[in-house]
Design a protein around this motif. Structure first.
Motif, PDB file in Angstrom:
ATOM      1  N   CYS A 175       0.816  -1.219   0.000  1.00 13.65           N
ATOM      2  CA  CYS A 175       0.000   0.000   0.000  1.00 13.65           C
ATOM      3  C   CYS A 175       0.849   1.267   0.000  1.00 13.65           C
ATOM      4  N   SER A 176       2.111   1.161   0.339  1.00 20.10           N
ATOM      5  CA  SER A 176       2.968   2.349   0.429  1.00 20.10           C
ATOM      6  C   SER A 176       3.004   3.111  -0.889  1.00 20.10           C
ATOM      7  N   LYS A 177       3.116   2.376  -2.000  1.00 24.14           N
ATOM      8  CA  LYS A 177       3.165   3.016  -3.319  1.00 24.14           C
ATOM      9  C   LYS A 177       1.850   3.714  -3.631  1.00 24.14           C
ATOM     10  N   VAL A 178       0.739   3.080  -3.270  1.00 26.51           N
ATOM     11  CA  VAL A 178      -0.579   3.668  -3.515  1.00 26.51           C
ATOM     12  C   VAL A 178      -0.732   4.966  -2.732  1.00 26.51           C
ATOM     13  N   PHE A 179      -0.346   4.931  -1.446  1.00 23.05           N
ATOM     14  CA  PHE A 179      -0.463   6.127  -0.606  1.00 23.05           C
ATOM     15  C   PHE A 179       0.386   7.274  -1.167  1.00 23.05           C
ATOM     16  N   LYS A 180       1.578   6.943  -1.632  1.00 24.18           N
ATOM     17  CA  LYS A 180       2.476   7.972  -2.160  1.00 24.18           C
ATOM     18  C   LYS A 180       1.908   8.591  -3.429  1.00 24.18           C
ATOM     19  N   GLU A 181       1.387   7.748  -4.321  1.00 24.93           N
ATOM     20  CA  GLU A 181       0.842   8.241  -5.586  1.00 24.93           C
ATOM     21  C   GLU A 181      -0.372   9.130  -5.364  1.00 24.93           C
ATOM     22  N   LYS A 182      -1.160   8.843  -4.332  1.00 22.22           N
ATOM     23  CA  LYS A 182      -2.380   9.602  -4.073  1.00 22.22           C
ATOM     24  C   LYS A 182      -2.186  10.715  -3.055  1.00 22.22           C
ATOM     25  N   GLY A 183      -0.949  10.909  -2.603  1.00 20.57           N
ATOM     26  CA  GLY A 183      -0.657  11.993  -1.673  1.00 20.57           C
ATOM     27  C   GLY A 183      -1.262  11.794  -0.293  1.00 20.57           C
TER      28      GLY A 183
END
Length: 260
Positions: A175-183
């Motif tokens: 989920c880390s990548k998802v959180f980063k992409e969505k700010g």
């Protein structure tokens, strides 16, 4: 895996010979024979062994598991396999259907993962107490977590298992990548999660079901010669169980040698 067979066989026997409705009530009663056996079985399944560590690996790397379907779809052939059955007959299995399914999963899993991560973030953000919240954290989150469908805290519906047995008290790595992409501010949410974990009631954990002293090992050995932690694997890296280094094994399993 012999310990899993030994500890779970009583549960399987009770399920096949008992009244399902009665067993559904007994399974949450840890003092009942079925409840006690079910808890022991679950602890063994999710303990420090190859199966339990694989489940924890999947929780944190489900993106890699789904990613494998793309390659599987490419490599599967367009053919039909005929498998022999009784009386000389055969059953046909169209591999092309498996190929299509693998391709669909491999090409669409990212949207599934993104939705799951966003739902988890929103659920935790709604339920987790703030560091300055004086409310009892267990009361504050129990009902909310159930409504939001998030795996956190003590799981009374899973025989008192603590969610950390699977989650390690953190959000999944993928989920880390998802959180980063969505700010999304994952650091602030993780801080609240850590505050909650420091102030809550715990269920049984991996550490609580693994004996640490020779005396505890001897007691476990007498009741179950194949212990919960008899496997030598405690990590699962890139889909393969990785054995611990020798020094760790000598320290961790010395008690089992003494018990034997």
């Amino acid at each position: 895996m012999q310990s899993i067979e030994d500890d779970c066989k009583p549960v399987f026997d009770m399920v096949t010979t008992g009244d399902i409705l009665s067993l559904q009530q007994d399974v949450l009663d840890e003092e009942s024979a079925f409840g006690e056996s079910s808890k022991r079985c679950l602890q063994t399944l999710l303990g420090d062994n190859a199966l339990g560590n694989f489940i924890r690996y999947e929780y944190n790397h489900i993106d890699k598991i789904y990613g494998c379907f793309s390659k599987l779809g490419e490599n599967l052939p367009h053919c039909v396999i005929s498998l022999p059955v009784q009386d000389g007959d055969s059953v046909s299995l169209p591999i092309s259907l498996e190929k299509k399914l693998a391709c669909v999963l491999g090409s669409s899993y990212q949207s599934f993962i993104e939705e799951a991560c966003v739902d988890m973030y929103e659920g935790l953000d709604k339920c987790l107490p703030r560091s300055d919240d004086a409310t009892n954290v267990d009361d504050a989150i129990s009902l909310c977590a159930g409504e939001e469908g998030i795996l956190i805290g003590k799981q009374d519906d899973l025989l008192g298992m603590d969610a950390s047995v699977v989650t390690d008290n953190k959000m999944p790595d993928f989920c880390s990548k998802v959180f980063k992409e969505k700010g999304m501010d994952a650091d602030e949410l993780q801080s609240r999660l850590e505050y909650y974990n420091k102030n809550r009631e715990y269920g049984w954990t991996i550490e609580s079901i693994v004996p640490e002293s020779p005396e505890e090992s001897q007691a476990l050995y007498k009741s179950n010669p194949v212990g919960i932690s008899s496997q030598v694997y405690s990590t699962w890296t890139d889909g393969e169980a990785a054995p611990e280094d020798d020094s760790y094994l000598q320290k961790k399993y010395l008690s089992f040698l003494v018990a034997g």
